[in-house]
Design a protein around this motif. Structure first.
Motif, PDB file in Angstrom:
ATOM      1  N   THR A 124      -4.718  16.211  31.435  1.00  0.00           N
ATOM      2  CA  THR A 124      -5.309  16.966  30.334  1.00  0.00           C
ATOM      3  C   THR A 124      -6.816  17.058  30.534  1.00  0.00           C
ATOM      4  O   THR A 124      -7.363  16.466  31.467  1.00  0.00           O
ATOM      5  CB  THR A 124      -4.965  16.315  28.972  1.00  0.00           C
ATOM      6  OG1 THR A 124      -5.483  17.130  27.919  1.00  0.00           O
ATOM      7  CG2 THR A 124      -5.528  14.920  28.868  1.00  0.00           C
ATOM      8  N   ILE A 125      -7.503  17.785  29.660  1.00  0.00           N
ATOM      9  CA  ILE A 125      -8.941  17.970  29.836  1.00  0.00           C
ATOM     10  C   ILE A 125      -9.774  16.938  29.079  1.00  0.00           C
ATOM     11  O   ILE A 125     -10.976  16.891  29.240  1.00  0.00           O
ATOM     12  CB  ILE A 125      -9.372  19.392  29.411  1.00  0.00           C
ATOM     13  CG1 ILE A 125      -9.043  19.639  27.949  1.00  0.00           C
ATOM     14  CG2 ILE A 125      -8.746  20.423  30.323  1.00  0.00           C
ATOM     15  CD1 ILE A 125      -9.626  20.915  27.387  1.00  0.00           C
ATOM     16  N   THR A 126      -9.135  16.125  28.260  1.00  0.00           N
ATOM     17  CA  THR A 126      -9.872  15.108  27.518  1.00  0.00           C
ATOM     18  C   THR A 126      -9.516  13.720  28.041  1.00  0.00           C
ATOM     19  O   THR A 126      -8.379  13.457  28.408  1.00  0.00           O
ATOM     20  CB  THR A 126      -9.572  15.164  26.006  1.00  0.00           C
ATOM     21  OG1 THR A 126      -8.172  14.970  25.810  1.00  0.00           O
ATOM     22  CG2 THR A 126      -9.999  16.491  25.427  1.00  0.00           C
ATOM     23  N   THR A 127     -10.517  12.833  28.069  1.00  0.00           N
ATOM     24  CA  THR A 127     -10.302  11.482  28.568  1.00  0.00           C
ATOM     25  C   THR A 127     -10.009  10.568  27.398  1.00  0.00           C
ATOM     26  O   THR A 127     -10.908   9.991  26.788  1.00  0.00           O
ATOM     27  CB  THR A 127     -11.525  11.012  29.372  1.00  0.00           C
ATOM     28  OG1 THR A 127     -11.721  11.925  30.453  1.00  0.00           O
ATOM     29  CG2 THR A 127     -11.319   9.620  29.931  1.00  0.00           C
ATOM     30  N   GLU A 128      -8.722  10.453  27.083  1.00  0.00           N
ATOM     31  CA  GLU A 128      -8.260   9.618  25.980  1.00  0.00           C
ATOM     32  C   GLU A 128      -6.960   8.910  26.355  1.00  0.00           C
ATOM     33  O   GLU A 128      -5.965   8.978  25.638  1.00  0.00           O
ATOM     34  CB  GLU A 128      -8.045  10.474  24.725  1.00  0.00           C
ATOM     35  CG  GLU A 128      -9.301  11.162  24.243  1.00  0.00           C
ATOM     36  CD  GLU A 128      -9.063  12.088  23.058  1.00  0.00           C
ATOM     37  OE1 GLU A 128      -7.905  12.483  22.806  1.00  0.00           O
ATOM     38  OE2 GLU A 128     -10.052  12.425  22.395  1.00  0.00           O
ATOM     39  N   PRO A 129      -6.936   8.205  27.489  1.00  0.00           N
ATOM     40  CA  PRO A 129      -5.689   7.568  27.895  1.00  0.00           C
ATOM     41  C   PRO A 129      -5.349   6.380  27.001  1.00  0.00           C
ATOM     42  O   PRO A 129      -6.234   5.646  26.554  1.00  0.00           O
ATOM     43  CB  PRO A 129      -5.984   7.102  29.326  1.00  0.00           C
ATOM     44  CG  PRO A 129      -7.446   6.839  29.321  1.00  0.00           C
ATOM     45  CD  PRO A 129      -8.027   7.902  28.418  1.00  0.00           C
TER      46      PRO A 129
END
Length: 138
Positions: A124-129
């Protein structure tokens, strides 16, 4: 030391070559900046600061980027004996050998300080793992 952080990689390498800064100073300045700011950002998930500083003396001074610190994205760029997760709790353990690009970065003289957070498997384009939490870009 903040002055060295204002320089790009070429400028830092030139400052080391000219003797304006020692080969350790750019890495030490970067480590201090990471430690000062990363608590709220959550950008650096694996730190190898002591190992990186210990490796500096072995870097050939003629290498084009001798002493320049760098962080690797935790997506590809595997390093021998270092954790790699691709942003996922599913991937666990240490890698056995350096990827080709990591070998080339080392040969160029870069100081590998650690790994930065990434979306799980880069999906995805957001870094929220879920594994490491969100990165809060300023």
């Amino acid at each position: 030391m903040d002055d060295v952080l204002r320089l790009d990689a070429v400028g830092q390498a030139q400052a080391v070559k000219d003797g304006r800064v020692s080969p350790r100073e750019p890495a030490e300045a970067a480590i201090a900046a990471i430690e000062a700011r990363d608590g709220e950002l959550n950008a650096v998930i694996f730190r190898r600061f002591e190992r990186a500083l210990a490796e500096i003396d072995a870097i050939p001074r003629q290498a084009p980027f001798a002493g320049v610190p760098i962080l690797l994205k935790d997506l590809g760029w595997r390093q021998a004996g270092e954790p790699y997760s691709a942003g996922s709790a599913v991937r666990d353990g240490l890698d056995g050998e350096d990827d080709y690009c990591v070998v080339r970065l080392r040969q160029a003289g870069f100081v590998l300080l650690g790994r930065t957070n990434t979306p799980e498997f880069g999906s995805t384009i957001t870094t929220e793992p879920a594994a490491f939490g969100p990165t809060r870009n300023p």
